[in-house]
Write a protein that holds these residues in place. Structure first.
Motif, PDB file in Angstrom:
ATOM      1  N   VAL A 239      43.315  46.325  49.248  1.00  0.00           N
ATOM      2  CA  VAL A 239      42.136  47.204  49.128  1.00  0.00           C
ATOM      3  C   VAL A 239      42.485  47.824  48.506  1.00  0.00           C
ATOM      4  CG1 VAL A 239      41.083  49.138  50.259  1.00  0.00           C
ATOM      5  CG2 VAL A 239      41.783  46.886  51.667  1.00  0.00           C
ATOM      6  N   GLY A 240      42.208  48.584  47.384  1.00  0.00           N
ATOM      7  CA  GLY A 240      42.268  49.250  45.919  1.00  0.00           C
ATOM      8  C   GLY A 240      42.637  48.329  44.715  1.00  0.00           C
ATOM      9  N   THR A 241      42.407  47.556  44.541  1.00  0.00           N
ATOM     10  CA  THR A 241      42.768  46.504  43.648  1.00  0.00           C
ATOM     11  C   THR A 241      42.512  46.938  42.646  1.00  0.00           C
ATOM     12  OG1 THR A 241      44.711  44.953  44.880  1.00  0.00           O
ATOM     13  CG2 THR A 241      44.090  44.633  42.306  1.00  0.00           C
ATOM     14  N   ALA A 242      42.519  47.183  41.318  1.00  0.00           N
ATOM     15  CA  ALA A 242      41.677  47.230  40.049  1.00  0.00           C
ATOM     16  C   ALA A 242      41.674  46.448  39.492  1.00  0.00           C
ATOM     17  CB  ALA A 242      42.851  48.408  38.964  1.00  0.00           C
TER      18      ALA A 242
ATOM     19  N   ALA B 245      38.785  51.368  46.676  1.00  0.00           N
ATOM     20  CA  ALA B 245      38.288  50.532  46.878  1.00  0.00           C
ATOM     21  C   ALA B 245      36.899  49.708  46.628  1.00  0.00           C
ATOM     22  CB  ALA B 245      38.055  49.908  48.423  1.00  0.00           C
ATOM     23  N   PHE B 246      35.790  50.937  46.379  1.00  0.00           N
ATOM     24  CA  PHE B 246      34.730  50.761  46.405  1.00  0.00           C
ATOM     25  C   PHE B 246      34.210  50.747  44.594  1.00  0.00           C
ATOM     26  CE2 PHE B 246      30.064  52.083  46.224  1.00  0.00           C
ATOM     27  CZ  PHE B 246      29.473  50.941  47.014  1.00  0.00           C
ATOM     28  N   LYS B 247      35.025  51.865  44.383  1.00  0.00           N
ATOM     29  CA  LYS B 247      34.890  51.672  42.679  1.00  0.00           C
ATOM     30  C   LYS B 247      34.968  50.572  42.283  1.00  0.00           C
ATOM     31  CE  LYS B 247      39.536  54.297  41.473  1.00  0.00           C
ATOM     32  NZ  LYS B 247      40.021  55.088  41.156  1.00  0.00           N
ATOM     33  N   ASN B 248      36.546  49.783  42.791  1.00  0.00           N
ATOM     34  CA  ASN B 248      36.778  48.487  42.231  1.00  0.00           C
ATOM     35  C   ASN B 248      36.046  47.300  42.541  1.00  0.00           C
ATOM     36  OD1 ASN B 248      39.290  49.350  40.920  1.00  0.00           O
ATOM     37  ND2 ASN B 248      40.030  50.292  42.549  1.00  0.00           N
TER      38      ASN B 248
ATOM     39  N   MET C  58      31.008  43.790  40.866  1.00  0.00           N
ATOM     40  CA  MET C  58      30.222  43.777  41.000  1.00  0.00           C
ATOM     41  C   MET C  58      28.533  43.424  39.838  1.00  0.00           C
ATOM     42  SD  MET C  58      27.153  44.598  43.869  1.00  0.00           S
ATOM     43  CE  MET C  58      26.474  46.424  42.415  1.00  0.00           C
ATOM     44  N   GLY C  59      29.287  44.775  39.154  1.00  0.00           N
ATOM     45  CA  GLY C  59      28.087  44.960  38.355  1.00  0.00           C
ATOM     46  C   GLY C  59      28.489  44.245  36.405  1.00  0.00           C
ATOM     47  N   GLN C  60      29.638  42.842  37.171  1.00  0.00           N
ATOM     48  CA  GLN C  60      29.916  41.733  36.154  1.00  0.00           C
ATOM     49  C   GLN C  60      29.921  40.475  36.409  1.00  0.00           C
ATOM     50  OE1 GLN C  60      34.097  41.985  35.943  1.00  0.00           O
ATOM     51  NE2 GLN C  60      35.127  43.987  34.942  1.00  0.00           N
ATOM     52  N   ILE C  61      28.604  40.648  36.828  1.00  0.00           N
ATOM     53  CA  ILE C  61      28.185  39.050  37.328  1.00  0.00           C
ATOM     54  C   ILE C  61      27.420  39.181  36.292  1.00  0.00           C
ATOM     55  CG2 ILE C  61      27.200  37.919  38.933  1.00  0.00           C
ATOM     56  CD1 ILE C  61      27.819  39.606  41.789  1.00  0.00           C
ATOM     57  N   GLY C  62      27.719  37.320  36.243  1.00  0.00           N
ATOM     58  CA  GLY C  62      26.577  37.190  35.314  1.00  0.00           C
ATOM     59  C   GLY C  62      25.963  37.833  34.572  1.00  0.00           C
ATOM     60  N   MET C  63      26.829  37.960  33.808  1.00  0.00           N
ATOM     61  CA  MET C  63      26.043  39.203  32.486  1.00  0.00           C
ATOM     62  C   MET C  63      26.065  38.610  31.282  1.00  0.00           C
ATOM     63  SD  MET C  63      29.686  42.161  32.375  1.00  0.00           S
ATOM     64  CE  MET C  63      30.147  40.293  32.007  1.00  0.00           C
ATOM     65  N   LEU C  64      24.703  39.039  30.503  1.00  0.00           N
ATOM     66  CA  LEU C  64      24.332  38.858  29.872  1.00  0.00           C
ATOM     67  C   LEU C  64      24.942  40.293  28.463  1.00  0.00           C
ATOM     68  CD1 LEU C  64      20.984  37.878  29.860  1.00  0.00           C
ATOM     69  CD2 LEU C  64      22.686  36.954  29.528  1.00  0.00           C
ATOM     70  N   THR C  65      25.582  39.785  27.464  1.00  0.00           N
ATOM     71  CA  THR C  65      26.683  40.675  26.176  1.00  0.00           C
ATOM     72  C   THR C  65      26.430  39.927  24.995  1.00  0.00           C
ATOM     73  OG1 THR C  65      27.592  40.100  26.423  1.00  0.00           O
ATOM     74  CG2 THR C  65      27.986  41.488  28.057  1.00  0.00           C
ATOM     75  N   SER C  66      26.527  41.122  24.063  1.00  0.00           N
ATOM     76  CA  SER C  66      26.664  40.672  22.809  1.00  0.00           C
ATOM     77  C   SER C  66      24.984  40.030  21.760  1.00  0.00           C
ATOM     78  CB  SER C  66      27.255  39.597  21.904  1.00  0.00           C
ATOM     79  OG  SER C  66      29.007  39.558  23.019  1.00  0.00           O
ATOM     80  N   ALA C  67      25.145  38.446  21.431  1.00  0.00           N
ATOM     81  CA  ALA C  67      23.738  37.845  20.911  1.00  0.00           C
ATOM     82  C   ALA C  67      22.619  37.671  22.111  1.00  0.00           C
ATOM     83  CB  ALA C  67      24.180  36.924  19.924  1.00  0.00           C
ATOM     84  N   ASN C  68      22.866  37.688  23.338  1.00  0.00           N
ATOM     85  CA  ASN C  68      22.164  37.284  24.429  1.00  0.00           C
ATOM     86  C   ASN C  68      21.400  37.624  24.907  1.00  0.00           C
ATOM     87  OD1 ASN C  68      24.245  34.188  24.866  1.00  0.00           O
ATOM     88  ND2 ASN C  68      25.605  35.526  25.350  1.00  0.00           N
TER      89      ASN C  68
END
Length: 338
Positions: free
Chosen positions: A24-27, A309-312, A317-327
């Motif tokens: 719990v709390g691991t970055a 723990a929640f902030k991590n 969760m905010g990194q799931i299936g991201m579209l970045t750059s040219a996508n």
């Protein structure tokens, strides 16, 4: 999370190997394509503008914090965090038309943030980042400081499916194995499942999503028959609030605070309630049926441990299936594809 309506059967082996070592709390590591201050040069006041609009609206309606947190969760669990939950469909086949999303709210505020950002920096800030920022900023309002860091740089998707939302958003009736499988399929682990469930410390639940635990639970035509996993006094409280569902099981207007007495305050009280067998949904109570999950629940009764723990977990969760750059694209309006 205020998630209602969250399912797929996927092998858990890889996910558990990755996450079981994380305490719990691991970055978590920074995701490729996302970074803190992504708009520092292209739109220097982007995050300030978003926060100003959100805080002004939350000041008049504290319930928005739960709504934006839930919107972020429902967006990320379907096609990743690409703002597909915001898209309209003339044929009602978009994500927002799926049953789990019919009670989502706050779209008008997202549009207000987008309009303000378009005036300041046309075509620069994605709707996907606005959803992520609105979740953080609305929850942080009560503390007047950021409770977690939001890495930005997401781009917007162009596809939105009600059937995908129905399949991918965990249901409040889910068992532990189903929940863990669902989170695993998104690259999240046991720790994230338990920690993110703590979002149920704010907001309300519709009686029709848990009244089966309150009335005739075993199907023996005994209206007072309750789920034995519920604290009896809490069950009686819920029965009183949800009595209307005895006559109309499909009633979707009667709601009850998920954390009575503290439903507008983002804190760790959810886990205190859970240990007292006062988890509203089956998906809450089921966390105590697994020894490892129950141990995490114990640790999260410490406020400092929970916030760390929640902030991590929400960052992951905010990194799931991201579209970045040219996508993807940067939508001009959040409810329609360019």
């Amino acid at each position: 999370m205020v998630a209602k309506g969250l399912i797929t059967g996927v092998s858990l082996v890889l996910a558990l190997l990755v996450f079981s070592a994380a305490g719990v709390g691991t970055a978590s590591a920074q995701a490729p394509g996302l970074k803190k201050g992504f708009y520092k040069k292209s739109c220097p006041r982007a995050e300030d503008i978003a926060r100003e609009v959100v805080w002004a609206r939350v000041a008049g309606n504290r319930e928005l914090a739960a709504k934006f947190l839930r919107m972020f969760f429902h967006d990320c669990f379907v096609r990743g965090c690409d703002a597909s939950v915001l898209l309209d469909s003339p044929t009602n086949t978009a994500e927002k038309n799926a049953p789990p999303n019919l009670s989502l709210a706050g779209f008008d505020v997202i549009d207000e943030v987008k309009a303000a950002l378009e005036r300041a920096c046309p075509g620069v800030v994605s709707c996907a980042d606005i959803v992520a920022l609105a979740a953080r900023d609305s929850v942080s309002f009560q503390y007047k400081r950021n409770l977690w860091e939001v890495e930005t740089g997401r781009r917007d998707g162009t596809v939105s499916s009600d059937q995908e939302a129905l399949a991918d958003i965990p249901a409040p009736t889910s068992t532990f194995d189903i929940l863990l499988s669902n989170f695993s399929s998104k690259g999240l682990g046991l720790q994230d499942l338990v920690v993110l469930s703590g979002a149920h410390t704010i907001g309300v639940g519709n009686c029709n999503l848990f009244s089966s635990r309150l009335f005739n639970f075993t199907g023996k035509n005994n209206p007072s028959d309750i789920d034995p996993a519920l604290n009896p006094s809490y069950a009686r409280f819920l029965q009183g609030q949800c009595r209307r569902n005895l006559q109309d099981p499909n009633d979707n207007t009667t709601v009850v605070p998920m954390d009575p007495g503290s439903s507008l305050s983002f804190d760790n009280h959810y886990f205190v309630n859970l240990k007292a067998h006062q988890g509203m949904f089956t998906s809450d109570a089921t966390l105590l049926t697994n020894g490892r999950a129950a141990n995490i629940v114990d640790k999260l009764q410490d406020p400092g441990v929970f916030f760390d723990a929640f902030k991590n977990s929400i960052k992951r969760m905010g990194q799931i299936g991201m579209l970045t750059s040219a996508n993807g694209q940067i939508r001009k309006k959040c409810n329609v594809v360019n």
